[in-house]
Design a protein around this motif. Structure first.
Motif, PDB file in Angstrom:
ATOM      1  N   SER A  33       0.820  -1.216   0.000  1.00  0.00           N
ATOM      2  CA  SER A  33       0.000   0.000   0.000  1.00  0.00           C
ATOM      3  C   SER A  33       0.851   1.262   0.000  1.00  0.00           C
ATOM      4  CB  SER A  33      -0.935   0.001   1.209  1.00  0.00           C
ATOM      5  OG  SER A  33      -0.200   0.030   2.414  1.00  0.00           O
ATOM      6  N   LEU A  34       2.164   1.105  -0.081  1.00  0.00           N
ATOM      7  CA  LEU A  34       3.118   2.218  -0.181  1.00  0.00           C
ATOM      8  C   LEU A  34       3.189   3.050   1.098  1.00  0.00           C
ATOM      9  CD1 LEU A  34       2.401   3.421  -3.850  1.00  0.00           C
ATOM     10  CD2 LEU A  34       3.869   1.558  -3.048  1.00  0.00           C
ATOM     11  N   GLN A  35       2.754   2.487   2.207  1.00  0.00           N
ATOM     12  CA  GLN A  35       2.930   3.153   3.493  1.00  0.00           C
ATOM     13  C   GLN A  35       4.334   2.946   4.041  1.00  0.00           C
ATOM     14  OE1 GLN A  35      -0.356   2.831   6.348  1.00  0.00           O
ATOM     15  NE2 GLN A  35      -1.494   1.716   4.791  1.00  0.00           N
ATOM     16  N   GLU A  36       4.977   1.871   3.587  1.00  0.00           N
ATOM     17  CA  GLU A  36       6.364   1.586   3.936  1.00  0.00           C
ATOM     18  C   GLU A  36       7.130   1.324   2.647  1.00  0.00           C
ATOM     19  OE1 GLU A  36       7.751   1.303   6.998  1.00  0.00           O
ATOM     20  OE2 GLU A  36       6.059   1.048   8.380  1.00  0.00           O
ATOM     21  N   ARG A  37       8.399   1.708   2.643  1.00  0.00           N
ATOM     22  CA  ARG A  37       9.255   1.377   1.506  1.00  0.00           C
ATOM     23  C   ARG A  37      10.079   0.141   1.840  1.00  0.00           C
ATOM     24  NH1 ARG A  37       9.985   4.619  -2.858  1.00  0.00           N
ATOM     25  NH2 ARG A  37       9.225   6.775  -2.773  1.00  0.00           N
ATOM     26  N   PRO A  38      10.210  -0.798   0.922  1.00  0.00           N
ATOM     27  CA  PRO A  38      11.040  -1.976   1.212  1.00  0.00           C
ATOM     28  C   PRO A  38      12.519  -1.603   1.243  1.00  0.00           C
ATOM     29  CG  PRO A  38      10.316  -2.005  -1.078  1.00  0.00           C
ATOM     30  CD  PRO A  38       9.617  -0.842  -0.421  1.00  0.00           C
ATOM     31  N   ASP A  39      13.295  -2.403   1.981  1.00  0.00           N
ATOM     32  CA  ASP A  39      14.743  -2.208   1.996  1.00  0.00           C
ATOM     33  C   ASP A  39      15.365  -2.679   0.685  1.00  0.00           C
ATOM     34  OD1 ASP A  39      14.496  -1.335   4.629  1.00  0.00           O
ATOM     35  OD2 ASP A  39      14.789  -3.360   5.437  1.00  0.00           O
ATOM     36  N   ALA A  40      14.755  -3.682   0.102  1.00  0.00           N
ATOM     37  CA  ALA A  40      15.255  -4.229  -1.166  1.00  0.00           C
ATOM     38  C   ALA A  40      14.079  -4.793  -1.938  1.00  0.00           C
ATOM     39  CB  ALA A  40      16.294  -5.327  -0.908  1.00  0.00           C
ATOM     40  N   GLY A  41      14.238  -4.907  -3.256  1.00  0.00           N
ATOM     41  CA  GLY A  41      13.176  -5.422  -4.098  1.00  0.00           C
ATOM     42  C   GLY A  41      12.282  -4.300  -4.599  1.00  0.00           C
ATOM     43  N   ARG A 100       5.816  13.567  -5.037  1.00  0.00           N
ATOM     44  CA  ARG A 100       4.512  13.962  -5.568  1.00  0.00           C
ATOM     45  C   ARG A 100       3.823  12.797  -6.260  1.00  0.00           C
ATOM     46  NH1 ARG A 100       3.458  19.048  -9.723  1.00  0.00           N
ATOM     47  NH2 ARG A 100       1.187  18.785  -9.878  1.00  0.00           N
ATOM     48  N   SER A 101       4.581  12.048  -7.072  1.00  0.00           N
ATOM     49  CA  SER A 101       4.000  10.912  -7.783  1.00  0.00           C
ATOM     50  C   SER A 101       3.610   9.801  -6.821  1.00  0.00           C
ATOM     51  CB  SER A 101       4.993  10.376  -8.822  1.00  0.00           C
ATOM     52  OG  SER A 101       5.308  11.364  -9.778  1.00  0.00           O
ATOM     53  N   LEU A 102       4.415   9.625  -5.768  1.00  0.00           N
ATOM     54  CA  LEU A 102       4.103   8.603  -4.772  1.00  0.00           C
ATOM     55  C   LEU A 102       2.793   8.943  -4.061  1.00  0.00           C
ATOM     56  CD1 LEU A 102       5.109   6.044  -3.305  1.00  0.00           C
ATOM     57  CD2 LEU A 102       6.247   7.547  -1.671  1.00  0.00           C
ATOM     58  N   ARG A 103       2.587  10.218  -3.747  1.00  0.00           N
ATOM     59  CA  ARG A 103       1.358  10.644  -3.086  1.00  0.00           C
ATOM     60  C   ARG A 103       0.152  10.393  -3.990  1.00  0.00           C
ATOM     61  NH1 ARG A 103       2.520  15.698  -2.529  1.00  0.00           N
ATOM     62  NH2 ARG A 103       3.831  15.320  -0.702  1.00  0.00           N
ATOM     63  N   ALA A 104       0.308  10.694  -5.285  1.00  0.00           N
ATOM     64  CA  ALA A 104      -0.790  10.482  -6.227  1.00  0.00           C
ATOM     65  C   ALA A 104      -1.099   8.997  -6.381  1.00  0.00           C
ATOM     66  CB  ALA A 104      -0.429  11.088  -7.582  1.00  0.00           C
ATOM     67  N   GLN A 116      -4.653   5.930  -5.198  1.00  0.00           N
ATOM     68  CA  GLN A 116      -5.297   4.876  -5.966  1.00  0.00           C
ATOM     69  C   GLN A 116      -5.406   3.578  -5.160  1.00  0.00           C
ATOM     70  OE1 GLN A 116      -3.240   4.463  -9.755  1.00  0.00           O
ATOM     71  NE2 GLN A 116      -2.747   6.643  -9.759  1.00  0.00           N
ATOM     72  N   ILE A 117      -4.949   3.629  -3.911  1.00  0.00           N
ATOM     73  CA  ILE A 117      -4.922   2.444  -3.053  1.00  0.00           C
ATOM     74  C   ILE A 117      -5.720   2.729  -1.794  1.00  0.00           C
ATOM     75  CG2 ILE A 117      -3.452   0.840  -1.770  1.00  0.00           C
ATOM     76  CD1 ILE A 117      -1.150   1.674  -3.646  1.00  0.00           C
ATOM     77  N   GLY A 118      -6.658   1.867  -1.479  1.00  0.00           N
ATOM     78  CA  GLY A 118      -7.387   1.969  -0.225  1.00  0.00           C
ATOM     79  C   GLY A 118      -6.757   1.071   0.819  1.00  0.00           C
ATOM     80  N   PHE A 119      -6.769   1.519   2.069  1.00  0.00           N
ATOM     81  CA  PHE A 119      -6.180   0.715   3.142  1.00  0.00           C
ATOM     82  C   PHE A 119      -7.094   0.773   4.356  1.00  0.00           C
ATOM     83  CE2 PHE A 119      -3.549  -0.099   6.852  1.00  0.00           C
ATOM     84  CZ  PHE A 119      -2.789  -1.177   6.435  1.00  0.00           C
ATOM     85  N   VAL A 120      -7.385  -0.392   4.915  1.00  0.00           N
ATOM     86  CA  VAL A 120      -8.203  -0.442   6.132  1.00  0.00           C
ATOM     87  C   VAL A 120      -7.525  -1.370   7.132  1.00  0.00           C
ATOM     88  CG1 VAL A 120      -9.670  -2.280   5.173  1.00  0.00           C
ATOM     89  CG2 VAL A 120     -10.485  -0.909   7.084  1.00  0.00           C
ATOM     90  N   LEU A 125      -6.323  -2.781   0.328  1.00  0.00           N
ATOM     91  CA  LEU A 125      -5.553  -3.581   1.280  1.00  0.00           C
ATOM     92  C   LEU A 125      -6.301  -3.616   2.601  1.00  0.00           C
ATOM     93  CD1 LEU A 125      -2.597  -4.631   0.502  1.00  0.00           C
ATOM     94  CD2 LEU A 125      -3.404  -2.702  -0.861  1.00  0.00           C
ATOM     95  N   ALA A 126      -6.542  -4.790   3.128  1.00  0.00           N
ATOM     96  CA  ALA A 126      -7.228  -4.932   4.407  1.00  0.00           C
ATOM     97  C   ALA A 126      -6.333  -5.721   5.348  1.00  0.00           C
ATOM     98  CB  ALA A 126      -8.572  -5.633   4.227  1.00  0.00           C
ATOM     99  N   ASP A 127      -5.921  -5.092   6.434  1.00  0.00           N
ATOM    100  CA  ASP A 127      -5.017  -5.721   7.400  1.00  0.00           C
ATOM    101  C   ASP A 127      -5.820  -6.230   8.589  1.00  0.00           C
ATOM    102  OD1 ASP A 127      -2.874  -6.588   8.860  1.00  0.00           O
ATOM    103  OD2 ASP A 127      -2.131  -4.587   9.368  1.00  0.00           O
ATOM    104  N   ASP A 128      -5.981  -7.548   8.645  1.00  0.00           N
ATOM    105  CA  ASP A 128      -6.712  -8.215   9.730  1.00  0.00           C
ATOM    106  C   ASP A 128      -8.111  -7.616   9.908  1.00  0.00           C
ATOM    107  OD1 ASP A 128      -6.428 -10.416  11.260  1.00  0.00           O
ATOM    108  OD2 ASP A 128      -5.090  -9.543  12.744  1.00  0.00           O
TER     109      ASP A 128
END
Length: 334
Positions: free
Chosen positions: A52-60, A75-79, A83-87, A163-166
């Protein structure tokens, strides 16, 4: 399509570095529903936050429809995030706002005008089955209803990915069923791609096409649920299908574990095999569940009669899956 390419993520702790994800790679097709399953600490919530782009991976890399999100500027990351919903599992609603007001908040922050806001909120209240609770405050809602409002808020921006977390954590059976129904409707009616991180295998059985099993940050297994049923070594099969707690097999010529898929197979395949081949078929253990709307049974069966081998082969030819053929000293070639 979501593509996760060899993603790793670590966090610092008091005792050093904790590896949350270790070289995880998987794909989620557009419009599909993936259940990410694992025990607490397996990395499933971290994977949800990374995708969901709330965290950046260390690799990959995380690719959304081919776009490498690691190359995006702020700016592009914010846009792209829009496009992603997270609950999350805890609803985190604003107590001073009504159900409708909580759902509308992201639209207000984005400057969407009043008539358009009201139209979108109305559609989502209908989707989550809470039109009559539009003016209710969170304190007047059940836990399950609050969770459904949180899902609607995540959907109000019309994301292509949810994205739905638990999402069913700490809910009673009715509350969990309501949330699962909303997630399923969101995919069917809004066309969102769904990724659900959960410890609850009932969620996967109810709404998911695919499963990814994580353990200690590593991907153990990933695939389509119905395709995995054919793999006798599948961890997912052991997690999702009824446990075989079989009674001791005495006096059977053949014993086998079988998986039956669909109404016709579950209801008639074993009795018809017994009739056609003149054998006695006994269910020694196992049970019945559903994957989505499809009934699936896993049984251990015992067969008596000279044509037991033929009956097992016929069950396989008719779509039954004979997993772990067992029998006396010689086994069964099914």
């Amino acid at each position: 399509m979501i593509t996760v390419e060899n993603v790793s993520k670590s966090f610092r702790s008091r005792t050093g570095s904790v590896v949350a994800l270790d070289g995880v790679s998987l794909e989620v097709n557009a419009g599909a529903a993936l259940g990410v399953v694992g025990p607490s600490g397996s990395g499933k919530s971290t994977l949800a936050r990374v995708v969901s782009l709330q965290e950046r991976p260390d690799a990959g890399a995380i690719r959304l429809d081919g776009l490498n999100t690691a190359t995006l500027d702020t700016r592009s990351l914010r846009a792209t995030r829009r496009q992603i919903g997270f609950v999350a599992g805890d609803a985190q609603l604003f107590n001073q706002r009504t159900a409708a007001g909580n759902i509308a908040l992201p639209l207000e922050q984005s400057g969407v005008d009043g008539p358009q806001r009201r139209a979108r909120v109305g559609r989502l209240l209908d989707l989550i089955g809470l039109t009559d609770k539009a003016a209710a405050y969170p304190v007047d809602l059940t836990d399950g209803q609050r969770r459904r409002v949180a899902v609607a808020r995540a959907l109000v921006g019309e994301p292509g990915l949810l994205l739905a977390d638990d999402p069913t954590a700490n809910l009673d059976a009715d509350g969990a069923a309501g949330v699962m129904a909303v997630l399923d409707r969101a995919r069917a009616e809004l066309g969102v791609t769904l990724l659900v991180a959960t410890q609850d295998t009932n969620v996967v059985r109810r709404i998911c096409d695919d499963i990814a099993l994580l353990e200690a940050g590593r991907l153990l297994e990933h695939g389509n649920l119905f395709e995995l049923l054919h793999d006798p070594e599948s961890v997912a099969v052991r997690e999702l299908l009824p446990v075989i707690d079989a009674t001791p097999s005495v006096g059977h010529d053949r014993t086998a574990d079988v998986v039956l898929i669909g109404f016709a197979a579950v209801g008639a395949l074993l009795p018809e095999a017994a009739s056609r081949f003149g054998v006695q078929v006994s269910v020694l253990g196992g049970g019945l569940t559903r994957l989505g709307e499809t009934p699936v049974a896993r049984f251990r069966i015992g067969l008596r009669g000279e044509r037991a081998d033929g009956a097992l082969a016929w069950i396989g030819d008719r779509g039954g899956i004979v997993h772990q053929p067992l029998a006396g000293p010689q086994g069964v070639a099914a």
